[in-house]
Design a protein around this motif. Structure first.
Motif, mmCIF file in Angstrom:
data_model
loop_
_atom_site.group_PDB
_atom_site.id
_atom_site.type_symbol
_atom_site.label_atom_id
_atom_site.label_comp_id
_atom_site.label_asym_id
_atom_site.label_seq_id
_atom_site.Cartn_x
_atom_site.Cartn_y
_atom_site.Cartn_z
ATOM 1 N N LEU A 248 68.255 11.438 -20.831
ATOM 2 C CA LEU A 248 68.582 12.394 -19.775
ATOM 3 C C LEU A 248 68.321 13.790 -20.322
ATOM 4 C CD1 LEU A 248 69.806 13.158 -17.012
ATOM 5 C CD2 LEU A 248 72.059 13.105 -18.100
ATOM 6 N N PHE A 249 67.343 14.475 -19.759
ATOM 7 C CA PHE A 249 67.030 15.820 -20.243
ATOM 8 C C PHE A 249 66.390 16.637 -19.126
ATOM 9 C CE2 PHE A 249 63.097 13.501 -21.057
ATOM 10 C CZ PHE A 249 62.107 14.398 -20.663
ATOM 11 N N TYR A 250 66.395 17.952 -19.331
ATOM 12 C CA TYR A 250 65.737 18.877 -18.412
ATOM 13 C C TYR A 250 64.800 19.761 -19.220
ATOM 14 C CZ TYR A 250 65.032 22.515 -14.877
ATOM 15 O OH TYR A 250 64.477 23.387 -13.984
ATOM 16 N N ARG A 251 63.550 19.805 -18.797
ATOM 17 C CA ARG A 251 62.523 20.585 -19.480
ATOM 18 C C ARG A 251 61.994 21.641 -18.512
ATOM 19 N NH1 ARG A 251 57.852 16.830 -20.694
ATOM 20 N NH2 ARG A 251 57.238 17.294 -18.568
ATOM 21 N N PHE A 252 61.870 22.889 -18.983
ATOM 22 C CA PHE A 252 61.404 23.958 -18.107
ATOM 23 C C PHE A 252 60.599 24.972 -18.925
ATOM 24 C CE2 PHE A 252 65.613 24.920 -19.673
ATOM 25 C CZ PHE A 252 65.548 26.244 -20.073
ATOM 26 N N PRO A 253 59.653 25.653 -18.305
ATOM 27 C CA PRO A 253 58.797 26.592 -19.033
ATOM 28 C C PRO A 253 59.500 27.912 -19.308
ATOM 29 C CG PRO A 253 58.187 26.554 -16.726
ATOM 30 C CD PRO A 253 59.248 25.506 -16.894
ATOM 31 N N ILE A 254 59.105 28.509 -20.423
ATOM 32 C CA ILE A 254 59.505 29.879 -20.748
ATOM 33 C C ILE A 254 58.221 30.676 -20.877
ATOM 34 C CG2 ILE A 254 60.686 31.389 -22.375
ATOM 35 C CD1 ILE A 254 62.356 29.060 -23.261
ATOM 36 N N GLY A 255 57.937 31.482 -19.894
ATOM 37 C CA GLY A 255 56.663 32.180 -19.903
ATOM 38 C C GLY A 255 55.533 31.206 -19.609
ATOM 39 N N SER A 256 54.357 31.535 -20.096
ATOM 40 C CA SER A 256 53.170 30.730 -19.810
ATOM 41 C C SER A 256 52.852 29.709 -20.885
ATOM 42 C CB SER A 256 51.956 31.649 -19.624
ATOM 43 O OG SER A 256 51.724 32.408 -20.813
ATOM 44 N N THR B 109 52.293 20.421 -13.046
ATOM 45 C CA THR B 109 51.296 20.678 -14.083
ATOM 46 C C THR B 109 51.630 19.963 -15.366
ATOM 47 O OG1 THR B 109 52.503 22.649 -14.788
ATOM 48 C CG2 THR B 109 50.801 22.941 -13.119
ATOM 49 N N GLU B 110 52.741 19.251 -15.400
ATOM 50 C CA GLU B 110 53.189 18.648 -16.654
ATOM 51 C C GLU B 110 52.456 17.349 -16.915
ATOM 52 O OE1 GLU B 110 55.852 21.343 -18.305
ATOM 53 O OE2 GLU B 110 54.813 19.599 -19.023
ATOM 54 N N ALA B 111 52.303 17.093 -18.225
ATOM 55 C CA ALA B 111 51.750 15.873 -18.697
ATOM 56 C C ALA B 111 52.450 15.425 -19.916
ATOM 57 C CB ALA B 111 50.342 16.101 -19.078
ATOM 58 N N GLN B 112 53.377 15.707 -20.125
ATOM 59 C CA GLN B 112 54.074 15.410 -21.334
ATOM 60 C C GLN B 112 54.408 13.957 -21.363
ATOM 61 O OE1 GLN B 112 53.961 17.770 -22.495
ATOM 62 N NE2 GLN B 112 54.339 19.208 -22.483
ATOM 63 N N SER C 134 61.110 17.291 -10.129
ATOM 64 C CA SER C 134 60.596 18.635 -10.376
ATOM 65 C C SER C 134 61.019 19.541 -9.228
ATOM 66 C CB SER C 134 59.067 18.628 -10.512
ATOM 67 O OG SER C 134 58.580 19.926 -10.764
ATOM 68 N N PHE C 135 61.595 20.684 -9.562
ATOM 69 C CA PHE C 135 62.061 21.629 -8.550
ATOM 70 C C PHE C 135 61.061 22.756 -8.314
ATOM 71 C CE2 PHE C 135 65.738 19.830 -10.779
ATOM 72 C CZ PHE C 135 66.393 19.217 -9.718
ATOM 73 N N THR C 136 60.242 23.047 -9.306
ATOM 74 C CA THR C 136 59.281 24.154 -9.189
ATOM 75 C C THR C 136 57.842 23.707 -9.356
ATOM 76 O OG1 THR C 136 59.320 24.689 -11.562
ATOM 77 C CG2 THR C 136 61.017 25.697 -10.170
ATOM 78 N N GLY C 137 57.611 22.462 -9.755
ATOM 79 C CA GLY C 137 56.264 22.002 -10.059
ATOM 80 C C GLY C 137 55.908 22.149 -11.517
ATOM 81 N N ARG C 138 56.693 22.925 -12.270
ATOM 82 C CA ARG C 138 56.429 23.117 -13.698
ATOM 83 C C ARG C 138 57.567 22.601 -14.570
ATOM 84 N NH1 ARG C 138 55.356 28.988 -15.153
ATOM 85 N NH2 ARG C 138 54.525 27.998 -17.054
ATOM 86 N N ASP D 171 59.721 24.556 -27.617
ATOM 87 C CA ASP D 171 58.372 24.416 -28.171
ATOM 88 C C ASP D 171 57.605 25.697 -27.865
ATOM 89 O OD1 ASP D 171 56.083 23.207 -29.305
ATOM 90 O OD2 ASP D 171 55.359 22.630 -27.323
ATOM 91 N N PHE D 172 57.268 26.452 -28.916
ATOM 92 C CA PHE D 172 56.536 27.712 -28.764
ATOM 93 C C PHE D 172 55.048 27.449 -28.980
ATOM 94 C CE2 PHE D 172 60.741 28.881 -30.377
ATOM 95 C CZ PHE D 172 61.139 29.823 -29.440
ATOM 96 N N ARG D 173 54.228 27.800 -28.010
ATOM 97 C CA ARG D 173 52.775 27.669 -28.123
ATOM 98 C C ARG D 173 52.176 29.050 -28.388
ATOM 99 N NH1 ARG D 173 51.011 22.282 -28.303
ATOM 100 N NH2 ARG D 173 52.703 21.072 -27.379
ATOM 101 N N PHE D 174 51.886 29.317 -29.657
ATOM 102 C CA PHE D 174 51.305 30.601 -29.998
ATOM 103 C C PHE D 174 49.866 30.705 -29.517
ATOM 104 C CE2 PHE D 174 54.496 29.745 -33.368
ATOM 105 C CZ PHE D 174 55.400 30.749 -33.032
ATOM 106 N N SER D 175 49.181 29.570 -29.510
ATOM 107 C CA SER D 175 47.821 29.478 -29.015
ATOM 108 C C SER D 175 47.549 28.012 -28.721
ATOM 109 C CB SER D 175 46.817 30.025 -30.049
ATOM 110 O OG SER D 175 46.763 29.172 -31.187
#
Length: 554
Positions: A273-281, A36-39, A228-232, A329-333
């Protein structure tokens, strides 16, 4: 015809039709994306997940996931009320209710959902057919010995003949998909990793009465492995090599002439070299051993995307915060986000000697509040707390990321430990569909943290300013093209307690460029820019820069 067998035939025919339509739709529709990433993808460009070359692999991964042990098993449903995601207003509610409560021929997931809007897998098809066959066996067992008549057999035969063409088509599609799956499984690079590549060719030269340079031809290659290990989540390993000599102080006499794609390394090195992963939605965390800057994690809101000079790319204060570290990166909305990061160069954060390491060496703490209330307007407020030990890292004091004057980069010299509080404001406004106006302003309050002599005392302060405005015409002539103009003042030491390290005059940067997309994988960007009063000194002649950059991606 007995009522019992009439009901059974209705049940079988309805189920076969429904399942056949669902499965053919699943085969014909666009495959689900792996991620789902597009970064930001390699070298600040989005990852092209929609690339047709990836469709087959994505299909394989999607269907393979159905076999994973943690995939929820299917459980029998006896009442439509057991399916919490099925509502009476759904268009297929009555049909589903009949299959559940009248025939007992529908299965759901243990979490109480039916998931009626998703495509059906072959495993689910098999489970549904088995449930119906079990129900038919129950009906047969409960029927009388002479319940099956010749009329019933003729009806069954007629149903088989009526759907023979559709079943043959379905069988052909499934066989073709299995063949594609087998071929890709035998030849795929990895089930979790994608390889992306970029190559740049460039011709660069500087002109002016004070310039004595030759036209140069250089190249750069970048290979990125995205896993990607989880798709997200995303693990990125980026390798880079090239022979692009940047036109900076050693060549032109000032870093104000730097372009943004210089790499001068004959062998591949890990540039990111970095690892990015979601925290919540809504939130995303980053762990960064090497080479991910703050501007890779948040929106810089530059009005132009194809500028070729280093200064015109983004507000120079962003360049204080790069290297290794961590961020979130916190997405409040959808309209408001907060990005926090802590960075230091790999040579410092991985060094255990005194005055080095993750917290005692060169570092920058970054924070940005971003407002994107619509796709036409954006505003960002940025703060950076910067520190460099100076004597332990000669040449590392650089408040401007190599885009301003020497006095702005190191207000107290390279031998003085320096800290700074920097603030910036960036904004972009889409005036029309084909016109974007924007710009930024940045300010740094620098402080000398040691007293090495040379007229510098601990506690001395300096003020460094920069600003720019830009106008872009995106998709001019073709989607992906961009004509743009930038005008601004490179970072300038406007005030300094050390009197002999202040910029008395003002330099200006003027740039024009055009990015022309030849194909989806090739673009060419000619650009020209001029530095008036280089090093903020009216006695210096203007320096003119010209370049043509050709970019390939695959």
């Amino acid at each position: 015809m007995p009522t019992l067998w009439r009901s059974a035939l209705h049940l079988v025919s309805f189920f076969v039709l429904a399942q056949w339509m669902g499965l053919t739709a699943a085969v014909a529709e666009t495959p689900l994306p792996l991620s789902t990433e597009a970064q930001a993808a390699p070298s600040e460009t989005p990852i092209p997940l929609a690339d047709s070359r990836l469709n087959s692999l994505d299909q394989i991964l999607h269907y393979s996931n159905e076999r994973l042990p943690n995939n929820p098993s299917i459980g029998q449903v006896t009442s439509i009320s057991q399916l919490r995601d099925v509502q009476p207003t759904d268009w297929a509610f009555q049909s589903l209710q009949s299959l559940v409560e009248r025939y007992g021929c529908i299965a759901g997931y243990p979490d109480g959902t039916y998931r009626g809007n998703r495509a059906m897998t072959r495993f689910e098809f098999a489970a549904g057919v088995n449930a119906c066959l079990d129900r038919i066996n129950e009906l047969i067992a409960a029927a009388t010995a002479n319940a099956l008549t010749r009329e019933d057999l003729l009806v069954i035969q007629r149903l088989q003949e009526e759907f023979a063409a559709e079943l043959a088509t379905l069988r052909g599609r499934v066989d073709a998909l299995e063949a594609r799956t087998a071929e890709l499984e035998a030849n795929q690079f990895s089930t979790t990793t994608k390889l992306f590549g970029e190559v740049d060719f460039g011709i660069v030269d500087s002109f002016g009465r004070s310039q004595d340079t030759n036209t140069t031809l250089g190249g750069r290659a970048i290979l990125s492995l995205d896993t990607s290990f989880t798709g997200r989540d995303l693990l990125r390993t980026k390798f880079e090599a090239g022979n692009f000599v940047n036109f900076t102080r050693d060549i032109t006499g000032t870093d104000m002439t730097a372009h943004d794609f210089g790499t001068n390394a004959s062998t591949f090195f890990i540039s990111s070299l970095f690892y990015r992963f979601p925290i919540g939605s809504r939130s995303t965390a980053y762990i960064i051993p090497v080479g991910l800057a703050a501007h890779d994690m948040t929106a810089t809101l530059s009005p132009v995307t194809a500028a070729q000079s280093a200064f015109a790319q983004r507000n120079p204060i962003y360049r204080q915060s790069d290297g290794g570290g961590a961020g979130v990166d916190f997405r409040f909305s959808d309209a408001v986000s907060l990005t926090l990061a802590y960075h230091g160069p790999p040579s410092s954060i991985s060094n255990p000697l005194p005055g080095q390491g993750l917290f005692n060496g060169y570092h920058a703490a970054f924070g940005q509040l971003t407002f994107l209330p619509s796709d036409r307007f954006g505003l960002a407020l940025t703060y950076i707390r910067y520190y460099s030990p100076g004597p332990n890292e000669p040449g590392q004091i650089n408040l401007t990321g190599g885009t301003g004057s020497q006095f702005a980069q190191a207000p107290f010299g390279d031998e003085t430990a320096t800290s700074a509080h920097s603030v910036g404001i960036q904004s972009s406004f889409r005036l029309t569909r084909g016109m974007v106006l924007g710009g930024w302003a940045g300010y740094s309050r620098a402080r000398a943290e040691t007293s090495p002599g040379f007229g510098v005392s601990r506690g001395d302060t300096a003020d460094v300013w920069n600003w720019a405005v830009g106008l872009a015409f995106p998709d001019l002539g073709r989607a992906g093209n961009e004509l743009g103009f930038m005008f601004g003042m490179p970072p300038r030491a406007a005030g300094n307690d050390v009197r002999n390290r202040v910029d008395r005059d003002v330099s200006y940067h003027i740039e024009a460029f055009y990015r022309l997309h030849i194909t989806d994988n090739i673009w060419i960007a000619p650009a020209a820019y001029v530095i008036l009063n280089p090093e903020h000194n009216n006695n210096n002649d203007p320096i003119y820069m010209g370049l043509v950059r050709t970019h390939f991606n695959f």
